[in-house]
Design a protein around this motif. Structure first.
Motif, mmCIF file in Angstrom:
data_model
loop_
_atom_site.group_PDB
_atom_site.id
_atom_site.type_symbol
_atom_site.label_atom_id
_atom_site.label_comp_id
_atom_site.label_asym_id
_atom_site.label_seq_id
_atom_site.Cartn_x
_atom_site.Cartn_y
_atom_site.Cartn_z
ATOM 1 N N LYS A 111 72.089 -58.571 32.486
ATOM 2 C CA LYS A 111 71.427 -58.206 33.732
ATOM 3 C C LYS A 111 71.561 -59.362 34.729
ATOM 4 O O LYS A 111 71.714 -60.521 34.359
ATOM 5 C CB LYS A 111 69.967 -57.909 33.450
ATOM 6 N N VAL A 112 71.451 -59.001 36.008
ATOM 7 C CA VAL A 112 71.672 -59.982 37.081
ATOM 8 C C VAL A 112 70.336 -60.477 37.634
ATOM 9 O O VAL A 112 69.365 -59.724 37.710
ATOM 10 C CB VAL A 112 72.516 -59.335 38.206
ATOM 11 N N VAL A 151 58.869 -72.956 42.593
ATOM 12 C CA VAL A 151 59.835 -72.307 41.696
ATOM 13 C C VAL A 151 59.129 -71.137 41.019
ATOM 14 O O VAL A 151 58.071 -71.309 40.414
ATOM 15 C CB VAL A 151 60.371 -73.263 40.600
ATOM 16 N N LYS A 152 59.671 -69.943 41.152
ATOM 17 C CA LYS A 152 59.127 -68.761 40.477
ATOM 18 C C LYS A 152 60.305 -67.903 40.028
ATOM 19 O O LYS A 152 61.116 -67.469 40.853
ATOM 20 C CB LYS A 152 58.235 -67.977 41.450
ATOM 21 N N LEU A 153 60.418 -67.686 38.718
ATOM 22 C CA LEU A 153 61.607 -67.036 38.166
ATOM 23 C C LEU A 153 61.227 -65.857 37.275
ATOM 24 O O LEU A 153 60.115 -65.831 36.718
ATOM 25 C CB LEU A 153 62.399 -68.049 37.323
ATOM 26 N N PRO A 154 62.159 -64.909 37.086
ATOM 27 C CA PRO A 154 61.909 -63.843 36.105
ATOM 28 C C PRO A 154 61.721 -64.458 34.720
ATOM 29 O O PRO A 154 62.345 -65.470 34.396
ATOM 30 C CB PRO A 154 63.193 -62.996 36.149
ATOM 31 N N SER A 155 60.861 -63.839 33.887
ATOM 32 C CA SER A 155 60.556 -64.440 32.576
ATOM 33 C C SER A 155 61.785 -64.473 31.671
ATOM 34 O O SER A 155 61.888 -65.331 30.800
ATOM 35 C CB SER A 155 59.423 -63.668 31.910
ATOM 36 N N ASP A 156 62.731 -63.545 31.883
ATOM 37 C CA ASP A 156 63.925 -63.501 31.023
ATOM 38 C C ASP A 156 65.122 -64.198 31.690
ATOM 39 O O ASP A 156 66.268 -63.777 31.530
ATOM 40 C CB ASP A 156 64.273 -62.051 30.674
ATOM 41 N N ALA A 205 66.764 -66.741 31.031
ATOM 42 C CA ALA A 205 67.814 -67.233 30.124
ATOM 43 C C ALA A 205 68.833 -66.148 29.792
ATOM 44 O O ALA A 205 69.971 -66.454 29.449
ATOM 45 C CB ALA A 205 67.186 -67.767 28.840
ATOM 46 N N GLU A 206 68.415 -64.883 29.903
ATOM 47 C CA GLU A 206 69.329 -63.781 29.533
ATOM 48 C C GLU A 206 70.081 -63.220 30.735
ATOM 49 O O GLU A 206 70.908 -62.329 30.582
ATOM 50 C CB GLU A 206 68.547 -62.632 28.894
ATOM 51 N N ARG A 207 69.783 -63.688 31.912
ATOM 52 C CA ARG A 207 70.381 -63.079 33.109
ATOM 53 C C ARG A 207 71.577 -63.870 33.638
ATOM 54 O O ARG A 207 71.633 -65.086 33.479
ATOM 55 C CB ARG A 207 69.338 -62.951 34.218
ATOM 56 N N GLU A 208 72.481 -63.139 34.280
ATOM 57 C CA GLU A 208 73.542 -63.788 35.049
ATOM 58 C C GLU A 208 72.968 -64.051 36.434
ATOM 59 O O GLU A 208 72.629 -63.110 37.160
ATOM 60 C CB GLU A 208 74.752 -62.871 35.160
ATOM 61 N N LEU A 209 72.851 -65.315 36.785
ATOM 62 C CA LEU A 209 72.150 -65.683 38.018
ATOM 63 C C LEU A 209 73.130 -66.000 39.143
ATOM 64 O O LEU A 209 74.127 -66.702 38.932
ATOM 65 C CB LEU A 209 71.254 -66.893 37.768
ATOM 66 N N ILE A 242 69.949 -75.783 40.920
ATOM 67 C CA ILE A 242 70.605 -75.407 39.651
ATOM 68 C C ILE A 242 69.966 -76.179 38.490
ATOM 69 O O ILE A 242 69.719 -75.628 37.421
ATOM 70 C CB ILE A 242 72.127 -75.649 39.748
ATOM 71 N N THR A 243 69.667 -77.462 38.728
ATOM 72 C CA THR A 243 68.995 -78.259 37.685
ATOM 73 C C THR A 243 67.633 -77.660 37.358
ATOM 74 O O THR A 243 67.258 -77.526 36.177
ATOM 75 C CB THR A 243 68.832 -79.726 38.149
ATOM 76 N N ALA A 244 66.883 -77.260 38.385
ATOM 77 C CA ALA A 244 65.558 -76.656 38.170
ATOM 78 C C ALA A 244 65.688 -75.379 37.335
ATOM 79 O O ALA A 244 64.860 -75.103 36.459
ATOM 80 C CB ALA A 244 64.893 -76.369 39.516
ATOM 81 N N LEU A 245 66.734 -74.608 37.600
ATOM 82 C CA LEU A 245 66.949 -73.362 36.853
ATOM 83 C C LEU A 245 67.331 -73.661 35.401
ATOM 84 O O LEU A 245 66.796 -73.044 34.471
ATOM 85 C CB LEU A 245 68.047 -72.538 37.525
ATOM 86 N N LYS A 246 68.235 -74.607 35.223
ATOM 87 C CA LYS A 246 68.650 -74.937 33.846
ATOM 88 C C LYS A 246 67.472 -75.501 33.047
ATOM 89 O O LYS A 246 67.331 -75.213 31.855
ATOM 90 C CB LYS A 246 69.808 -75.944 33.869
ATOM 91 N N ASN A 247 66.616 -76.299 33.697
ATOM 92 C CA ASN A 247 65.439 -76.848 33.002
ATOM 93 C C ASN A 247 64.497 -75.761 32.530
ATOM 94 O O ASN A 247 63.674 -75.968 31.641
ATOM 95 C CB ASN A 247 64.669 -77.813 33.920
ATOM 96 N N ARG A 248 64.611 -74.571 33.157
ATOM 97 C CA ARG A 248 63.762 -73.433 32.765
ATOM 98 C C ARG A 248 64.522 -72.419 31.913
ATOM 99 O O ARG A 248 64.085 -71.282 31.770
ATOM 100 C CB ARG A 248 63.166 -72.791 34.006
ATOM 101 N N GLY A 249 65.679 -72.805 31.429
ATOM 102 C CA GLY A 249 66.384 -71.966 30.456
ATOM 103 C C GLY A 249 67.616 -71.252 30.966
ATOM 104 O O GLY A 249 68.334 -70.626 30.173
ATOM 105 N N ALA A 250 67.898 -71.299 32.271
ATOM 106 C CA ALA A 250 69.057 -70.573 32.805
ATOM 107 C C ALA A 250 70.344 -71.132 32.205
ATOM 108 O O ALA A 250 70.501 -72.349 32.067
ATOM 109 C CB ALA A 250 69.080 -70.677 34.318
ATOM 110 N N LYS A 251 71.260 -70.213 31.875
ATOM 111 C CA LYS A 251 72.509 -70.656 31.217
ATOM 112 C C LYS A 251 73.748 -70.205 31.973
ATOM 113 O O LYS A 251 74.794 -70.817 31.869
ATOM 114 C CB LYS A 251 72.578 -70.063 29.809
ATOM 115 N N ASN A 252 73.597 -69.129 32.725
ATOM 116 C CA ASN A 252 74.780 -68.475 33.283
ATOM 117 C C ASN A 252 74.596 -68.373 34.793
ATOM 118 O O ASN A 252 73.834 -67.526 35.275
ATOM 119 C CB ASN A 252 74.858 -67.091 32.623
ATOM 120 N N LEU A 253 75.249 -69.268 35.519
ATOM 121 C CA LEU A 253 74.968 -69.359 36.964
ATOM 122 C C LEU A 253 76.231 -69.341 37.804
ATOM 123 O O LEU A 253 77.258 -69.901 37.409
ATOM 124 C CB LEU A 253 74.244 -70.671 37.257
ATOM 125 N N LYS A 254 76.103 -68.737 38.970
ATOM 126 C CA LYS A 254 77.121 -68.817 40.019
ATOM 127 C C LYS A 254 76.408 -69.306 41.281
ATOM 128 O O LYS A 254 75.229 -69.004 41.470
ATOM 129 C CB LYS A 254 77.713 -67.433 40.319
#
Ligand code: PRP
Ligand code: URA
Length: 209
Positions: free
Chosen positions: A71-72, A116-121, A123-127, A144-156
């Motif tokens: 999911k995106v 910073v306010k992100l969807p709970s999932d 880590a599973e999303r393509e951001l 991007i660092t803030a997102l990765k610190n919260r679990g994001a793995k897949n970013l554009k």
């Protein structure tokens, strides 16, 4: 090393010209940013995986493709990145939207995080991180660092206009994040503005100064 894609479609290039023009007013500027973002979104989603499903048309049963895979999530960098959300939501209406609030200190040019306010999932999303301007790169790298610190793995990262300095910084700090832009400009001036650029994207989108 991350890849950099410059979208040279004539419609994108045409609209970016009017976005740059200082005589383009707030309403038109906002509409053009929205339109260019949709056109860039069409290109950025080109590699989305498909899966086959079976449907019934009024005439027959057939196999047909639907989008598969992760999911995106859209993550605008506040405030100017917000101007790129609706244009992408037209194409990906089920996307969830996170927000990263940053502003660039006018003296030091360093990003200051305030929200910073992100969807709970996340880590599973393509951001897709959105911001019209990639100048020094400080804001994009911090977001991007803030997102990765919260679990994001897949970013554009999707921007309208980038300076070479900003591209270099993102590639050095986040080599896994591909960058999608409509234009790469010449350089940054002494105030950290992209030349020729379009001025202050947030102010032009929201009519502030
Ligand atoms: C602008 C722009 C980026 C940042 C780019 O935001 O929207 O976020 O500057 O500069 P950088 O690459 O050197 O960090 P600004 O700080 O003006 O905040 P705003 O969106 O709230 O206007
Ligand atoms: N932020 C903007 O809005 N414009 C620039 O040229 C640089 C940073």
């Amino acid at each position: 090393m991350s890849r950099v894609y410059v979208f040279d479609h004539p419609l994108i290039q045409h609209k970016v010209t009017f976005i740059r023009d200082k005589n383009t007013g707030t309403k038109e500027f906002r509409e053009l940013v929205d339109e260019v973002t949709t056109l860039m979104g069409y290109e950025i989603t080109r590699e989305m995986p498909l899966e086959e499903t079976t449907i019934e048309t009024p005439v027959a049963t057939c196999k047909s493709n639907v989008i598969a895979g992760k999911k995106v999530g859209l993550v605008p960098i506040l405030r100017a990145g917000l101007g790129m959300v609706d244009g992408l939501m037209k194409l990906i209406p089920a996307a969830k939207v996170g927000h990263v609030g940053l502003y660039r200190d006018p003296e030091t040019l360093q990003p200051v995080e305030y929200y910073v306010k992100l969807p709970s999932d996340v880590a599973e999303r393509e951001l897709i991180v959105t911001d019209p301007m990639l100048a020094t790169g400080g804001s994009a790298v911090a977001a991007i660092t803030a997102l990765k610190n919260r679990g994001a793995k897949n970013l554009k990262l999707m921007c309208l206009i980038a300076a070479p300095e900003g591209i270099k910084m993102v590639q050095e700090e986040h080599p896994d994040v591909d960058i999608y832009v409509a234009a790469i400009d010449e350089y940054l001036n002494d105030h950290g503005y992209i030349v020729p650029g379009l001025g202050d994207a947030g102010d032009r989108l929201y009519g502030t100064k």
